[in-house]
Each structure stands twice: as C-alpha cells, then as structure tokens.
Design a protein around this motif. Structure first.
Motif, PDB file in Angstrom:
ATOM      1  N   ASN A  62       0.715  -1.055  -0.006  1.00 18.37           N
ATOM      2  CA  ASN A  62      -0.063   0.160   0.027  1.00 18.37           C
ATOM      3  C   ASN A  62       0.866   1.279   0.251  1.00 18.37           C
ATOM      4  O   ASN A  62       0.289   2.484  -0.093  1.00 18.37           O
ATOM      5  N   GLY A  63       1.982   1.087   0.013  1.00 17.91           N
ATOM      6  CA  GLY A  63       2.969   2.314   0.122  1.00 17.91           C
ATOM      7  C   GLY A  63       3.290   2.799   1.410  1.00 17.91           C
ATOM      8  O   GLY A  63       3.799   3.977   1.424  1.00 17.91           O
ATOM      9  N   MET A  64       3.006   2.150   2.497  1.00 19.04           N
ATOM     10  CA  MET A  64       3.319   2.561   3.880  1.00 19.04           C
ATOM     11  C   MET A  64       4.668   2.067   4.137  1.00 19.04           C
ATOM     12  O   MET A  64       5.233   0.977   3.939  1.00 19.04           O
ATOM     13  N   ASP A  65       5.102   2.841   5.078  1.00 15.59           N
ATOM     14  CA  ASP A  65       6.830   2.795   5.444  1.00 15.59           C
ATOM     15  C   ASP A  65       6.741   1.768   6.383  1.00 15.59           C
ATOM     16  O   ASP A  65       6.086   1.544   7.681  1.00 15.59           O
ATOM     17  N   VAL A  66       7.602   0.511   6.106  1.00 18.98           N
ATOM     18  CA  VAL A  66       7.611  -0.467   7.092  1.00 18.98           C
ATOM     19  C   VAL A  66       8.401  -0.229   8.363  1.00 18.98           C
ATOM     20  O   VAL A  66       7.903  -0.690   9.424  1.00 18.98           O
ATOM     21  N   TRP A  67       9.460   0.586   8.534  1.00 23.14           N
ATOM     22  CA  TRP A  67      10.020   0.710   9.473  1.00 23.14           C
ATOM     23  C   TRP A  67       9.247   1.494  10.573  1.00 23.14           C
ATOM     24  O   TRP A  67       9.076   1.103  11.809  1.00 23.14           O
ATOM     25  N   SER A  68       8.337   2.610   9.892  1.00 25.19           N
ATOM     26  CA  SER A  68       7.387   3.350  10.811  1.00 25.19           C
ATOM     27  C   SER A  68       6.273   2.268  11.482  1.00 25.19           C
ATOM     28  O   SER A  68       6.098   2.149  12.620  1.00 25.19           O
ATOM     29  N   ARG A  69       5.949   1.405  10.524  1.00 21.16           N
ATOM     30  CA  ARG A  69       4.971   0.645  11.113  1.00 21.16           C
ATOM     31  C   ARG A  69       5.336  -0.427  11.977  1.00 21.16           C
ATOM     32  O   ARG A  69       4.581  -0.854  13.022  1.00 21.16           O
ATOM     33  N   VAL A  70       6.555  -1.057  11.834  1.00 19.80           N
ATOM     34  CA  VAL A  70       7.023  -1.875  12.741  1.00 19.80           C
ATOM     35  C   VAL A  70       7.320  -1.300  14.397  1.00 19.80           C
ATOM     36  O   VAL A  70       7.075  -1.928  15.180  1.00 19.80           O
ATOM     37  N   LEU A  71       7.818   0.064  14.326  1.00 19.43           N
ATOM     38  CA  LEU A  71       7.950   0.683  15.589  1.00 19.43           C
ATOM     39  C   LEU A  71       6.643   0.841  16.344  1.00 19.43           C
ATOM     40  O   LEU A  71       6.638   0.767  17.404  1.00 19.43           O
ATOM     41  N   TYR A  72       5.592   1.451  15.656  1.00 19.67           N
ATOM     42  CA  TYR A  72       4.294   1.814  16.162  1.00 19.67           C
ATOM     43  C   TYR A  72       3.424   0.448  16.447  1.00 19.67           C
ATOM     44  O   TYR A  72       2.934   0.447  17.537  1.00 19.67           O
ATOM     45  N   ALA A  73       3.605  -0.677  15.752  1.00 21.05           N
ATOM     46  CA  ALA A  73       3.347  -2.027  16.190  1.00 21.05           C
ATOM     47  C   ALA A  73       3.804  -2.344  17.462  1.00 21.05           C
ATOM     48  O   ALA A  73       3.110  -3.143  18.122  1.00 21.05           O
ATOM     49  N   ALA A  74       4.829  -2.054  17.765  1.00 22.10           N
ATOM     50  CA  ALA A  74       5.526  -2.605  19.093  1.00 22.10           C
ATOM     51  C   ALA A  74       4.722  -1.925  20.146  1.00 22.10           C
ATOM     52  O   ALA A  74       4.491  -2.716  21.275  1.00 22.10           O
ATOM     53  N   ARG A  75       4.401  -0.984  20.091  1.00 24.65           N
ATOM     54  CA  ARG A  75       3.184  -0.124  21.229  1.00 24.65           C
ATOM     55  C   ARG A  75       2.207  -1.006  21.362  1.00 24.65           C
ATOM     56  O   ARG A  75       1.699  -1.360  22.271  1.00 24.65           O
ATOM     57  N   LEU A  76       1.633  -1.242  20.404  1.00 22.72           N
ATOM     58  CA  LEU A  76       0.281  -2.211  20.231  1.00 22.72           C
ATOM     59  C   LEU A  76       0.410  -3.782  20.862  1.00 22.72           C
ATOM     60  O   LEU A  76      -0.142  -4.015  21.598  1.00 22.72           O
ATOM     61  N   ASP A  77       1.405  -4.299  20.321  1.00 21.88           N
ATOM     62  CA  ASP A  77       1.593  -5.829  20.523  1.00 21.88           C
ATOM     63  C   ASP A  77       2.053  -5.931  22.112  1.00 21.88           C
ATOM     64  O   ASP A  77       1.685  -6.700  22.736  1.00 21.88           O
ATOM     65  N   LEU A  78       3.184  -5.031  22.312  1.00 26.24           N
ATOM     66  CA  LEU A  78       3.592  -4.869  23.980  1.00 26.24           C
ATOM     67  C   LEU A  78       2.315  -4.667  25.022  1.00 26.24           C
ATOM     68  O   LEU A  78       2.223  -5.153  25.951  1.00 26.24           O
ATOM     69  N   GLY A  79       1.644  -3.580  24.540  1.00 24.20           N
ATOM     70  CA  GLY A  79       0.620  -3.044  25.444  1.00 24.20           C
ATOM     71  C   GLY A  79      -0.467  -3.939  25.389  1.00 24.20           C
ATOM     72  O   GLY A  79      -1.107  -4.248  26.498  1.00 24.20           O
ATOM     73  N   VAL A  80      -0.892  -4.766  24.171  1.00 24.90           N
ATOM     74  CA  VAL A  80      -2.089  -5.805  24.555  1.00 24.90           C
ATOM     75  C   VAL A  80      -1.596  -6.911  25.295  1.00 24.90           C
ATOM     76  O   VAL A  80      -2.233  -7.464  25.958  1.00 24.90           O
ATOM     77  N   ALA A  81      -0.410  -7.331  24.785  1.00 25.09           N
ATOM     78  CA  ALA A  81       0.093  -8.530  25.748  1.00 25.09           C
ATOM     79  C   ALA A  81       0.188  -8.325  27.245  1.00 25.09           C
ATOM     80  O   ALA A  81      -0.302  -9.082  27.943  1.00 25.09           O
ATOM     81  N   VAL A  82       0.830  -7.251  27.665  1.00 32.31           N
ATOM     82  CA  VAL A  82       0.932  -6.892  29.055  1.00 32.31           C
ATOM     83  C   VAL A  82      -0.487  -6.746  29.819  1.00 32.31           C
ATOM     84  O   VAL A  82      -0.530  -7.140  31.011  1.00 32.31           O
ATOM     85  N   VAL A  83      -1.199  -5.863  29.427  1.00 28.19           N
ATOM     86  CA  VAL A  83      -2.419  -5.532  29.689  1.00 28.19           C
ATOM     87  C   VAL A  83      -3.405  -6.750  29.891  1.00 28.19           C
ATOM     88  O   VAL A  83      -3.918  -7.050  30.960  1.00 28.19           O
ATOM     89  N   ALA A  84      -3.306  -7.743  28.959  1.00 26.33           N
ATOM     90  CA  ALA A  84      -4.298  -8.831  28.906  1.00 26.33           C
ATOM     91  C   ALA A  84      -3.729  -9.765  29.918  1.00 26.33           C
ATOM     92  O   ALA A  84      -4.337 -10.448  30.688  1.00 26.33           O
ATOM     93  N   VAL A  85      -2.251 -10.244  30.070  1.00 15.21           N
ATOM     94  CA  VAL A  85      -1.778 -10.901  31.006  1.00 15.21           C
ATOM     95  C   VAL A  85      -2.127 -10.414  32.250  1.00 15.21           C
ATOM     96  O   VAL A  85      -2.208 -11.308  33.534  1.00 15.21           O
ATOM     97  N   ALA A  86      -1.724  -8.900  32.617  1.00 13.09           N
ATOM     98  CA  ALA A  86      -2.071  -8.420  33.963  1.00 13.09           C
ATOM     99  C   ALA A  86      -3.721  -8.757  34.399  1.00 13.09           C
ATOM    100  O   ALA A  86      -4.151  -9.280  35.376  1.00 13.09           O
ATOM    101  N   LEU A  87      -4.531  -8.603  33.422  1.00 11.94           N
ATOM    102  CA  LEU A  87      -5.920  -8.824  33.794  1.00 11.94           C
ATOM    103  C   LEU A  87      -6.196 -10.495  34.058  1.00 11.94           C
ATOM    104  O   LEU A  87      -7.036 -10.750  35.092  1.00 11.94           O
ATOM    105  N   ALA A  88      -5.448 -11.491  33.293  1.00 11.25           N
ATOM    106  CA  ALA A  88      -5.543 -12.587  33.481  1.00 11.25           C
ATOM    107  C   ALA A  88      -5.041 -12.962  35.098  1.00 11.25           C
ATOM    108  O   ALA A  88      -5.760 -13.978  35.643  1.00 11.25           O
TER     109      ALA A  88
END
Length: 274
Positions: free
Chosen positions: A60-86
C-alpha cells in the motif's frame, strides 16, 4: 547456589535489556521515523529498503520501519495488559476456591476444566471469531484464555498455605478471613505467578500475531506485527522480504526477551529453594 544465582541474574538482565530496547524504540518512534504508521507514499509502493524508506514500503506504500515501531506499542501493550488482567482475575478465583473450598471450589474448578479442555490458541481463535477483532476485544480474549491457568496455580498454592501455623495463628487471634487472605495468603501464593507471567506475555504476543495473521485481530491499515506478516507473505515469494521479515524479527526478539526473563526468574526461584 551462587553460580546458579549468577546464571539466573544474567538471564534476567539479558531479557530485561532486550525488552527495554524495544520499549524505548516504540516510545521514540516519532523521533526515529518521519513517516506515520498509516501514512501512504503513493509514489513508492513496494519500494526496496533505502532512501526515504529505511526498510522499504509495503503493497500500500506505507513505510515498513514506521509500522514496525508503532506496532511494538500495540503488541506489547495488548500482551502486558491482557496478562495483567488474567493474573488478577485468575488469582482472585484461585484464592476463593483454594481458601474456602467446598461448593465454591467445585464450581470454579469445573468452569476452569471446561476452558482448559481446549488448546489455548484454538479457544482464543473461537472466542475472537465470536466477538470480532479490535484492540479491546483482543485484550479480553487473551485475558480470558489465560486466566484459568492462573486460577488453578493460585488455588494449589493457597491450599498448601492455608494450613500453615502462621495462618492458624492469625485465625485464633481473631483476624477476619479477608484480612488473612490479603495480608498473608495472597502475597505468599503469588511467587509462581511472578515467574510464569513474563512467559505468558510472550505467548500473548504470539496469540495476538496469530489472530491478526488469520484476519481475526487488528485489521489493515492498523500497525500490528502479525497483520504485517500476513500482508507481506506473498511478497516474500516474489523476493520482497522487507514487507514481512522485519515485523517477524521484532516479534521473535520480544518473545525471546520475555522467555529469558521468565526463565531467569524460574532459575532464581529454584536456586533460592535449593
């Protein structure tokens, strides 16, 4: 014992450093890239790494480096919050079931048995298909499938702790049951939980990536490693590795960091016990 403790400490430090570097990169994403995670460069779809795009662009013409960095926020955030709730939900259920026993123990453990009768990822897949994607739903799904394991673990610890002399002394001194639970039983029953939680964070990231890869997680154009890998699968066959290899490597590094941290905590607990 000292040698075992040094080895455990080295694992803990290595895992912590890996995770700290990824977290720092995610937090500094606006400074490390000039592109937004969903910003499109219409003149450069599937551009090779170099020039204006450090790791190239996707279909789609989206910058891979930018998406990799911003995806770390989502993946780490979801994992930590979900495990904390569990951890919170499972620990409370295990605390009640283990301390009081009786019908409460029977009912709660039968519910846990139902959840644990299914492979964890298959259960997450079924629940995600039922309730749909979206960040909040994914957090709830991952927390739901992880909570039963913590409930059973804490229940086992509580059942061994509740008969110890200092618990009996607290009862005879007139301490209320909830006070005994919060002040004495719960803190001493969470040692194995602290060891397993980091390992489960890595598993939660793999679950999130797997759900997104199958189209049940974060939809494109959202920046998420599993979705990026899925979108770039066809490109790898054509030799355009940069669309899916970088998110896969970041996912691997994060899971490795959590695994080393959890293994180090386990080794340290075993060394102290010996």
């Amino acid at each position: 014992m000292t040698k075992d403790l040094r080895f455990a400490s080295s694992l803990i430090v290595t895992g912590s450093v890996i995770l700290a570097v990824v977290v720092l990169a995610a937090l500094l994403a606006p400074l490390l890239t000039g592109w937004g995670p969903e910003e499109i460069d219409p003149a450069a779809p599937l551009a090779a790494p170099g020039g204006a795009h450090l790791l190239g662009t996707d279909l789609n013409g989206m910058d891979v480096w930018s998406r990799v960095l911003y995806a770390a926020r989502l993946d780490l955030g979801v994992a930590v919050v979900a495990v904390a709730l569990a951890v919170v939900a499972g620990s409370l259920l295990g605390l009640v079931a283990g301390y009081w026993g009786g019908w409460a123990d029977d009912v709660l453990m039968r519910v846990v048995d139902v959840f644990q009768a299914f492979p964890t990822f298959i259960l997450a897949l079924a629940v995600a298909a039922l309730f749909g994607g979206g960040t909040l739903n994914l957090v709830a799904v991952i927390a739901l499938v992880n909570a039963p394991a913590y409930a059973r673990l804490v229940r086992a610890e509580v059942r061994s702790i509740r008969e110890l002399p200092y618990i009996e002394a607290a009862r005879t001194s007139g301490a209320p049951p909830w006070g005994i639970l919060w002040r004495h039983v719960l803190p001493n029953s969470l040692t194995p939980v602290r060891v397993i939680a980091p390992l489960n964070c890595g598993w939660a990231m793999l679950t999130l990536a797997g759900l997104s890869f199958l189209g049940l997680g974060v939809p494109v154009p959202g920046a998420e490693w599993g979705a990026m890998i899925s979108l770039g699968t066809a490109d790898v066959v054509a030799g355009r590795w940069w669309t899916s290899v970088p998110p896969g490597l970041f996912l691997l590094v994060c899971v490795l960091g959590f695994s080393l941290l959890g293994e180090g905590l386990q080794e340290r607990a075993d060394a102290v016990r010996r």
